[in-house]
Scaffold this active site. Sequence first.
Site, PDB file in Angstrom:
ATOM      1  N   LYS A  72       0.779  -1.168  -0.002  1.00 50.20           N
ATOM      2  CA  LYS A  72      -0.307   0.072  -0.153  1.00 50.20           C
ATOM      3  C   LYS A  72       0.833   1.385  -0.083  1.00 50.20           C
ATOM      4  O   LYS A  72       0.295   2.251  -0.620  1.00 50.20           O
ATOM      5  CB  LYS A  72      -1.030  -0.040   1.111  1.00 50.20           C
TER       6      LYS A  72
HETATM    7  C1  LIG Z   1      -4.276  -4.404   1.193  1.00 49.10           C
HETATM    8  C2  LIG Z   1      -3.642  -5.726   0.919  1.00 49.10           C
HETATM    9  C3  LIG Z   1      -3.874  -6.873   0.025  1.00 49.10           C
HETATM   10  C4  LIG Z   1      -5.065  -6.770  -0.895  1.00 49.10           C
HETATM   11  O1  LIG Z   1      -5.082  -5.932  -1.786  1.00 49.10           O
HETATM   12  P1  LIG Z   1      -6.369  -5.251  -2.478  1.00 49.10           P
HETATM   13  O2  LIG Z   1      -6.018  -4.020  -3.156  1.00 49.10           O
HETATM   14  O3  LIG Z   1      -7.417  -4.886  -1.204  1.00 49.10           O
HETATM   15  O4  LIG Z   1      -7.034  -6.390  -3.307  1.00 49.10           O
HETATM   16  C5  LIG Z   1      -3.281  -7.959  -0.075  1.00 49.10           C
HETATM   17  N1  LIG Z   1      -1.995  -8.003   0.757  1.00 49.10           N
HETATM   18  C6  LIG Z   1      -1.560  -7.214   1.636  1.00 49.10           C
HETATM   19  C7  LIG Z   1      -0.434  -7.223   2.379  1.00 49.10           C
HETATM   20  C8  LIG Z   1      -2.166  -5.690   1.863  1.00 49.10           C
HETATM   21  O5  LIG Z   1      -1.920  -5.108   2.758  1.00 49.10           O
END
Ligand SMILES: *Cc1c(COP(=O)(O)O)cnc(C)c1O
Length: 484
Positions: free
Chosen positions: A117
Site C-alpha cells: 500500500k
Molecule cells: C491490502 C492488501 C492486500 C489486498 O489488496 P487489495 O488491493 O485490497 O486487493 C493484499 N495483501 C496485503 C499485504 C495488503 O495489505
Amino acid sequence: MTGPILYVSTRGHPDRKHFCEILLEGLAPDGGLYLPESYPQVNAATLAKWRTLSYADLAFEILSLYIDDIPADDLRALARKTYTEQVYGTKEIVPLKKLEDGVYLEALSNGPTLAFKDMAMQLLGHLFEYELARRGEELNILGATSGDTGSAAEYAMRGKQGVRVFMTSPRGRMSPFQQAQMFSLQDANIHNLAIEGVFDDCQDIVKAVSNDLDFKRKYRIGTVNSINWARLVAQVVYYFAGYFQATERPHPNPPPEGEGAMPKVSFAVPSGNFGNICAGHVARMMGLPIDRLVLATNENDVLDEFFRTGVYRVRGSKETHETSSPSMDISKASNFERFVFDLLARDGAKLRYLFAEELAAKGQFTLGAEVLQAREHYGFVSGRSTHADRLATIRDTYERFGTMIDTHTADGLKVAREHLDPRVPMIVLETALPIKFAATIVEALGREPERPAKFAGIEALPKRVTVLPADAAAVKQFIATHCA
Ligand SMILES: *Cc1c(COP(=O)(O)O)cnc(C)c1O
C-alpha cells in the site's frame, strides 16, 4: 493526445471531472467509482522507450497520461520525490526476484510500512500536499484500519502541510508490530485513536461521522480508501516495471517470434478489495502484454466465487473469516465495480441497477456469459488458499529457495502455481514482508522472521495514542478539539 483527460462515474452520472477534482473526493455523487473516459494506449514503441526509465520517470510517464491539470514539471518532481532509493531501499524500487524458471516475486513491500500500500499511498501524500497548497485548503483524513492501510496512510501523510490524519483502530487487536509502527509516530498531524471495540465498530464510526454532512463540511473530512483513483493509477506503474524486468531475463520457453509479437507475462495478485488487481486490469487495457491476471483469495473467497461461477455475493460480518492473511479478509470488494463496468461495456444504467438496487436488495447478483468474457477477453482466472496452504507454501518456499514470504504473498504463490503456463513468465506480487505477520511465520517455520534494521526495537518506543469509546460523538469531539 487530443482533448482533456476526464473521469466518469461507473453509475452513469453525466458529470465529467478532471483528475484533481476527483483526487480529494471519494465516491462519485451517484455512489459510483471514477474511471477515465477511455484508457490511453501504449504500443511496442512506447514500451521500448519506457523500458530504460527509472521507476520515478516511468511513473511520471504513466501518470501524465491520466493527469492534465498538474503541470508536467511539477508532476515529474512529485514522482521523483516519491520513488527514491532512500525510501524503498533499492534503485529498482520494485526489484524482481527469481524463485525458479519462469516464476518471480515482485517486491512491492520495501516502503516505509513494509506493505504494497506504500507504493500508492506515498504518492497520494505528495499529491494531497501539492493540491491542498494550490487551493489554500486543509484536509482531515478520517479512517479505520485493522493494520496495513492505516499505517501506510500515516507514514504517507506524516509532516505533510495541510493534512491531518485521524486513524481509528480496534484497541489491542492489531499485531504488536503493527501497533508499534503506527503508535510510535510522534508527528503533530497524526492522531491514533484506539477504539474500545472491533474493526466493524471503527468502520461504523467513520461512516457515522461522514454521514453528518455539516460536520464533514465544517471540518473538511476526507478519506484515503482504496477506491481513490489516484491510488489505483499509482499501482499501474509496477505492472509495467515488473513486465520490463521479467522480459529482460532469459525464459526457458520463449514465445514464437510472430509479426511484431511482444512477449507476454502473467501476474498473480493476492486480493481483497480488488484495488491491486484492478490496476493490473488497467495496465492490460492500456496494451501492456499481460496474458493472465491470476486473482488469489484466502478463505474469504467472494471474488474467487465470482470468477468461477458468475455469482457476486457479498458476505455478512458473521460470514467473514478472520484469517492469517488478514489484509484480504473482506466481505465485499470495494473496487470490483470498476471491472464490472468494463465487463458490461461501460453501461452505467446497468451498473446502477446491479450495485445500487439488486445488490442492495438481495446481497448478490449473477452474471452469465459475461464471466466467460472475464476469462477469455480480460485474462482473469482465480483460486483460493487456506491457512494450511499458506503454511505449506511458506515452508516450501523457504526450504527450496531460502526465501521467506509473508502470508498474503503465500496465497498469491499458491494460486499462481495452479495457473502456470510454461511459455509465459509468472510474476507473483509480494504484498507484505513476513515481519508484519510474525506469528504465522513462526507457526510455519519454527523461527522468527527477519526484521529490517530500521524497525529494530520499535515495540519499546514511546506510544502516541488516545483510547476512545466506540462512539462517533467521542471521535467528533476529538477531531473538533484537534483541528484548531
Ligand atoms: C491490502 C492488501 C492486500 C489486498 O489488496 P487489495 O488491493 O485490497 O486487493 C493484499 N495483501 C496485503 C499485504 C495488503 O495489505
